[in-house]
Scaffold this motif. Sequence first.
Motif, mmCIF file in Angstrom:
data_model
loop_
_atom_site.group_PDB
_atom_site.id
_atom_site.type_symbol
_atom_site.label_atom_id
_atom_site.label_comp_id
_atom_site.label_asym_id
_atom_site.label_seq_id
_atom_site.Cartn_x
_atom_site.Cartn_y
_atom_site.Cartn_z
ATOM 1 N N THR A 171 -8.256 39.555 -30.050
ATOM 2 C CA THR A 171 -8.077 38.601 -28.679
ATOM 3 C C THR A 171 -7.968 37.318 -28.985
ATOM 4 N N ARG A 221 -20.681 24.259 -22.709
ATOM 5 C CA ARG A 221 -20.543 25.570 -21.907
ATOM 6 C C ARG A 221 -21.595 25.411 -20.593
ATOM 7 N N ASN A 273 -22.779 30.423 -17.308
ATOM 8 C CA ASN A 273 -21.714 31.115 -17.571
ATOM 9 C C ASN A 273 -22.258 32.214 -19.034
ATOM 10 N N HIS A 277 -21.316 41.014 -28.735
ATOM 11 C CA HIS A 277 -20.188 41.859 -29.708
ATOM 12 C C HIS A 277 -21.054 42.841 -30.568
ATOM 13 N N SER A 321 -10.089 39.415 -23.593
ATOM 14 C CA SER A 321 -10.527 40.774 -23.297
ATOM 15 C C SER A 321 -10.454 41.083 -21.721
ATOM 16 N N ARG A 361 -11.899 40.251 -15.011
ATOM 17 C CA ARG A 361 -10.838 39.525 -15.848
ATOM 18 C C ARG A 361 -9.844 40.253 -16.274
ATOM 19 N N GLY A 420 -17.013 32.633 -15.715
ATOM 20 C CA GLY A 420 -16.175 32.079 -16.566
ATOM 21 C C GLY A 420 -14.907 32.318 -16.134
HETATM 22 O O1 TXA Z 1 -11.774 38.410 -25.670
HETATM 23 C C1 TXA Z 1 -12.915 38.143 -25.423
HETATM 24 O O2 TXA Z 1 -13.499 38.639 -24.516
HETATM 25 C C2 TXA Z 1 -13.337 36.744 -26.102
HETATM 26 C C3 TXA Z 1 -13.675 37.367 -27.685
HETATM 27 C C4 TXA Z 1 -14.299 36.243 -28.543
HETATM 28 O O3 TXA Z 1 -14.441 38.677 -27.572
HETATM 29 N N1 TXA Z 1 -14.697 36.197 -25.690
HETATM 30 C C5 TXA Z 1 -14.564 35.442 -24.585
HETATM 31 O O4 TXA Z 1 -15.690 34.934 -24.144
HETATM 32 O O5 TXA Z 1 -13.492 35.432 -23.931
HETATM 33 P P1 TXA Z 1 -15.838 34.030 -22.968
HETATM 34 O O6 TXA Z 1 -17.310 33.533 -22.924
HETATM 35 O O7 TXA Z 1 -15.059 32.847 -23.280
HETATM 36 O O8 TXA Z 1 -15.711 34.827 -21.682
HETATM 37 C C6 TXA Z 1 -16.744 35.699 -21.260
HETATM 38 C C7 TXA Z 1 -16.398 35.921 -20.031
HETATM 39 C C8 TXA Z 1 -16.620 35.048 -18.935
HETATM 40 O O9 TXA Z 1 -15.685 35.172 -17.934
HETATM 41 C C9 TXA Z 1 -18.047 35.648 -18.300
HETATM 42 O O10 TXA Z 1 -18.364 34.885 -17.253
HETATM 43 C C10 TXA Z 1 -17.990 37.024 -18.563
HETATM 44 O O11 TXA Z 1 -17.221 37.277 -19.431
HETATM 45 N N2 TXA Z 1 -19.448 37.297 -18.527
HETATM 46 C C11 TXA Z 1 -20.115 37.387 -19.403
HETATM 47 N N3 TXA Z 1 -21.373 37.968 -19.188
HETATM 48 C C12 TXA Z 1 -21.149 38.490 -17.892
HETATM 49 C C13 TXA Z 1 -22.088 39.293 -16.849
HETATM 50 N N4 TXA Z 1 -23.203 39.603 -17.196
HETATM 51 N N5 TXA Z 1 -21.360 39.467 -15.663
HETATM 52 C C14 TXA Z 1 -20.181 39.107 -15.457
HETATM 53 N N6 TXA Z 1 -19.233 38.505 -16.113
HETATM 54 C C15 TXA Z 1 -19.790 38.014 -17.358
#
Ligand code: TXA
Length: 335
Positions: free
Chosen positions: A31, A54, A58, A63, A181, A195, A224
């Motif tokens: 991604t 960050r 958030n 992974h 993703s 998302r 996020g």
């Molecule tokens: O494609 C991807 O998902 C990339 C690659 C590196 O794997 N990662 C990514 O991570 O986009 P980030 O941190 O930019 O976005 C993570 C998203 C954020 O919108 C965050 O709020 C959501 O996932 N998220 C993480 N943990 C969560 C949780 N426990 N409940 C709801 N949303 C969560």
Amino acid sequence: MPRVVPIHAESLLDAVRRLRAGQPVAFPTETVYGLGADAFNVEAVERVYVLKGRPRDNPLILHVADARMAAERVVAAGAWSDRAAALARRFWPGPLTLVLLRRPELPPQATAGRNTVAVRCPAHPGAQALLGMFGSPVAAPSANRSGHVSPTTAAHVAADFASVDDLLILDGGSCEVGIESSVVDLTSDPPRLLRPGSITIEQLREVIGHVQSPRIESQDASPGTAERHYAPRTPAKLVDRETLVEAMRRQGRCVVLAIEGDMAAVCSQAEADRDRVTTIPMPAVPEKYARRLYSALREADAFEADVILIERPPDEPGLWASIHDRLRRATHGAA
Ligand code: TXA
Ligand code: MG
């Protein structure tokens, strides 16, 4: 200066050694690039938040090398549901993130204090090799400074973290998918897409039945997904094809992301105003458009123009809808 290295046995060993020592490592996924840290090392996870700038509320995505690592190391005992198993079987490794109840052993920082955790098994061979060798979950947000456009090449990561000495960036080429993703919350019933991504809500419904659409007005479920995210620094506007030429005439220095095909009017206007207008052609096929989007936004930003005009893509479901989601955020707040 960061260190950008191709992926081979030696650089992977270096990356694993750094992860074990609590240092962050940037790595490719299909991604976008991720900025990874040992998910069980509190200081390492803290470092990722600081490096990215960050917000602490958030949470990160964990992974994993495979579904087993997700079920046994990340998700609470017994919380790996039939739906999770079915989605993982169909879409992992791949661009799908599942939100489930977290394992209590995980440091709270990895999930921003929530009792749920986001977990994903990436398909990129470089990510697969790294996770397999490390043998433990890697917490990784996208490898950009918070709020900036996600990185789809190693050079994008290096640009965002230019001042970070000795950051190791594993170079796995340009990301195939190009947008983040799909994130689906399996703790709500029915599950909810938080998302949108390249795995569409229609595809998710084929596997687990009813899935609720993202709630655009509320970002509480997933911080996020805030508006004005994934944004270039130059104000960006979405413009319909019919009014694009007129908008180009009205603006000062502008960069135009125009969709290929039938571009004669746009090109001749750009040619007439070439001292202040730059055109970046965008693919008309959604898979290619998504792959190109973030690099195009970064290139557009580099012109330091007054505005980026983005031709509105087709109003269609599937991947175009996910692209619209990112464009809405990239243009949010621009007058
Ligand atoms: O494609 C991807 O998902 C990339 C690659 C590196 O794997 N990662 C990514 O991570 O986009 P980030 O941190 O930019 O976005 C993570 C998203 C954020 O919108 C965050 O709020 C959501 O996932 N998220 C993480 N943990 C969560 C949780 N426990 N409940 C709801 N949303 C969560
Ligand atoms: Mg991100």
